[in-house]
Design a protein around this motif. Structure first.
Motif, PDB file in Angstrom:
ATOM      1  N   GLU A  53       0.811  -1.222   0.000  1.00 16.89           N
ATOM      2  CA  GLU A  53       0.000   0.000   0.000  1.00 16.89           C
ATOM      3  C   GLU A  53       0.844   1.273   0.000  1.00 16.89           C
ATOM      4  N   GLN A  54       1.898   1.268   0.790  1.00 12.97           N
ATOM      5  CA  GLN A  54       2.607   2.522   1.076  1.00 12.97           C
ATOM      6  C   GLN A  54       3.951   2.666   0.372  1.00 12.97           C
ATOM      7  N   ILE A 100      -1.900  -2.327  12.209  1.00 16.12           N
ATOM      8  CA  ILE A 100      -0.653  -1.970  11.534  1.00 16.12           C
ATOM      9  C   ILE A 100      -0.294  -2.958  10.424  1.00 16.12           C
ATOM     10  N   PHE A 101      -0.437  -4.248  10.708  1.00 22.68           N
ATOM     11  CA  PHE A 101       0.040  -5.253   9.752  1.00 22.68           C
ATOM     12  C   PHE A 101      -1.051  -5.810   8.841  1.00 22.68           C
ATOM     13  N   GLY A 102      -2.320  -5.632   9.204  1.00 24.37           N
ATOM     14  CA  GLY A 102      -3.352  -6.224   8.361  1.00 24.37           C
ATOM     15  C   GLY A 102      -3.229  -7.738   8.372  1.00 24.37           C
ATOM     16  N   ASN A 103      -3.303  -8.354   7.194  1.00 23.81           N
ATOM     17  CA  ASN A 103      -3.159  -9.809   7.050  1.00 23.81           C
ATOM     18  C   ASN A 103      -4.289 -10.548   7.765  1.00 23.81           C
ATOM     19  N   ARG A 113      -1.525   2.940   8.777  1.00 24.35           N
ATOM     20  CA  ARG A 113      -0.304   2.638   8.028  1.00 24.35           C
ATOM     21  C   ARG A 113       0.159   3.840   7.209  1.00 24.35           C
ATOM     22  N   LYS A 114      -0.799   4.544   6.630  1.00 28.61           N
ATOM     23  CA  LYS A 114      -0.454   5.716   5.825  1.00 28.61           C
ATOM     24  C   LYS A 114       0.167   6.812   6.686  1.00 28.61           C
ATOM     25  N   LEU A 115      -0.398   7.018   7.871  1.00 29.58           N
ATOM     26  CA  LEU A 115       0.101   8.052   8.784  1.00 29.58           C
ATOM     27  C   LEU A 115       1.507   7.710   9.285  1.00 29.58           C
ATOM     28  N   ARG A 129      -6.802  11.150   9.928  1.00 23.26           N
ATOM     29  CA  ARG A 129      -6.585  10.282  11.094  1.00 23.26           C
ATOM     30  C   ARG A 129      -7.616   9.159  11.100  1.00 23.26           C
ATOM     31  N   PRO A 130      -7.219   7.934  11.457  1.00 25.68           N
ATOM     32  CA  PRO A 130      -8.229   6.908  11.707  1.00 25.68           C
ATOM     33  C   PRO A 130      -8.999   7.253  12.978  1.00 25.68           C
ATOM     34  N   GLU A 131     -10.236   6.803  13.078  1.00 30.81           N
ATOM     35  CA  GLU A 131     -11.046   7.161  14.253  1.00 30.81           C
ATOM     36  C   GLU A 131     -10.511   6.553  15.541  1.00 30.81           C
ATOM     37  N   ILE A 132      -9.642   5.557  15.441  1.00 28.19           N
ATOM     38  CA  ILE A 132      -9.101   4.890  16.635  1.00 28.19           C
ATOM     39  C   ILE A 132      -7.951   5.662  17.279  1.00 28.19           C
ATOM     40  N   LEU A 133      -7.514   6.760  16.647  1.00 29.28           N
ATOM     41  CA  LEU A 133      -6.241   7.373  17.020  1.00 29.28           C
ATOM     42  C   LEU A 133      -6.364   8.805  17.511  1.00 29.28           C
TER      43      LEU A 133
END
Length: 443
Positions: A135-136, A387-390, A416-418, A434-438
């Protein structure tokens, strides 16, 4: 760099040797490259360049360790058939996008795994960085190092302290010297670690021999509240385990060292993590010098540090005994208190001191708030699937019970983008989504 003719593989031509990678899912993976060797209770020796081809082993090498029932329940089962026990586990794996411009230099993120200094290795499915790399458009390098009694218990001539830390310094030297052959920017290396991996990064900042090896650090959930006043406990542990020497059987050591660990009653919370870096022994400074040493690094290293909202629920809410005898209100108060003692306040103190000394530092907190029946929304390690997805690696994880993967994936992509923005530039822009979790802010 170059490609060989074998279908599904790629050859990286490096000064270290011809390193064979395999292609998978748009990624080139050069897995389990040995960067150093070690004998038991001895410092690592760097591997010399090879004229031959460097192939990845069939199985993933891992330091001898006990399987953790808690991790099996919360994260997922370990398939032991995929791993090879190796007492000299100094290996790295390099993950790179398959399609890169010829002269493009990608930012490099070095993953240092956690596991209380006792368990884990660099190359496991729950920390497979494929999603992030793809992705990044970054390079992620994962590192394995010695653990437990082999890497983080010492303090005399026969058993030196901090051998796992010396392993990591050798790994960072290897990465600095070789990563450009993989398309990486050797001047833009970010260390990223979670739990004891984050703690290790904080101590690498204090170590001799790390000058110019990295530019930035991302520290997740480091138990910095357990780092002080450990020497008496460690000395007792070392004395209790002196029956183990360089001739002892590995299985005998692994099966029996737990019975010799320091008492929780005597040493309090520290005894929950009996292994770790030891101040006053190379390559570290004395304990009382740590704060000043960190301040000296303030203008040289960019820092992103933080934690999850309810770290210790990972341990306290999984205990049948605690859940049976303590009311929910008492348990929640205990989680809040221990999270702040071990993770929260030490991260804030570090951040304030670092910023006052002129450092570029961001402080974050992760607050998953999906309204489902789940005890572990802010628990230790909840950041890892973001962070890792999968998805396939996390599908049976108890920590994610009742949370739809869509929620993890949507927030994970933004996170991950941030974090990649920080690795690329040392900054997180006010305009970045920002993701809503952060929650994250510059100190």
């Amino acid at each position: 760099m170059g490609t060989n003719q074998t279908k599904g593989t790629h050859t990286f031509y490096t000064s270290f040797g011809r390193i064979i990678a395999f292609r998978e899912n748009g990624i080139l993976k050069a897995k389990n490259i040995r960067y150093a060797y070690s004998e038991r209770f001895k410092k690592p020796i760097a591997v010399q360049p090879s004229l031959g081809e460097i192939m990845f082993p069939e199985k993933t090498p891992a330091c001898p360790q006990n399987i953790s029932p808690l991790l099996e329940k919360m994260i997922g089962k370990t398939n032991l058939d995929n791993f090879e026990v190796d007492e000299s586990p100094q290996f790295i794996s390099v993950f790179r996008p398959e399609n890169c411009a010829e002269n493009e230099k990608l930012s490099v993120i070095v993953w240092i795994h956690g596991g209380s200094y006792e368990i884990g290795c660099g190359d496991i499915p729950t920390a497979d960085p494929t999603d992030w790399v793809k992705e990044q458009n970054v390079i992620v390098v994962t590192v394995s190092y010695r653990l437990g009694i082999f890497g983080f218990l010492g303090g005399n001539e026969e058993k030196p302290a901090n051998l796992g830390l010396f392993d990591l310094i050798e790994a960072l030297k290897w990465i600095k010297n070789n990563i450009e052959s993989f398309g990486g920017d050797s001047e833009n290396i970010t260390l990223f670690g979670q739990s004891s991996g984050g703690d290790l990064i904080a101590h690498l900042l204090l170590s001799d021999g790390i000058e110019n090896l990295f530019k930035r650090v991302i520290i997740h959930s480091a138990p910095l509240g357990l780092r002080k006043n450990r020497q008496k406990m460690v000395t007792e542990f070392l004395k209790n385990t002196q029956i183990f020497n360089d001739k002892s059987d590995i299985l005998e050591i692994i099966e029996n060292y737990k019975n010799l660990a320091p008492s929780f009653l005597k040493y309090g919370l520290k005894a929950a993590m009996p292994f770790g870096p030891q101040y006053g022994f190379p390559p570290l400074c004395n304990e009382w010098e740590a704060e000043e040493k960190w301040k000296e690094k303030a203008k040289k290293i960019d820092v992103l540090i933080g934690l999850n909202d309810e770290e210790t629920s990972f341990y306290l809410k999984t205990s049948d005994t605690i859940n049976k005898y303590f009311p929910v209100k008492v348990l929640n108060r205990a989680i809040r208190t221990t999270t702040e003692i071990i993770y929260g306040k030490p991260a804030e103190d570090f951040a304030k001191d670092f910023a006052r000394a002129g450092g570029n530092l961001y402080l974050f907190r992760i607050y998953p708030r999906f309204m489902v029946s789940n005890y572990f929304l802010g628990a230790h390690a909840i950041d890892l699937p973001f962070i890792f997805g999968n998805e396939s690696a996390w599908k049976n994880a108890g920590i994610l019970k009742n949370i739809p993967w869509k929620y993890m994936d949507e927030n994970g992509k933004k996170l991950r983008k941030l974090w990649t923005e920080f690795a690329n530039t040392g900054k997180i822009s006010d305009d970045s989504e920002r993701p809503e979790i952060l929650e994250v802010f510059k100190v």
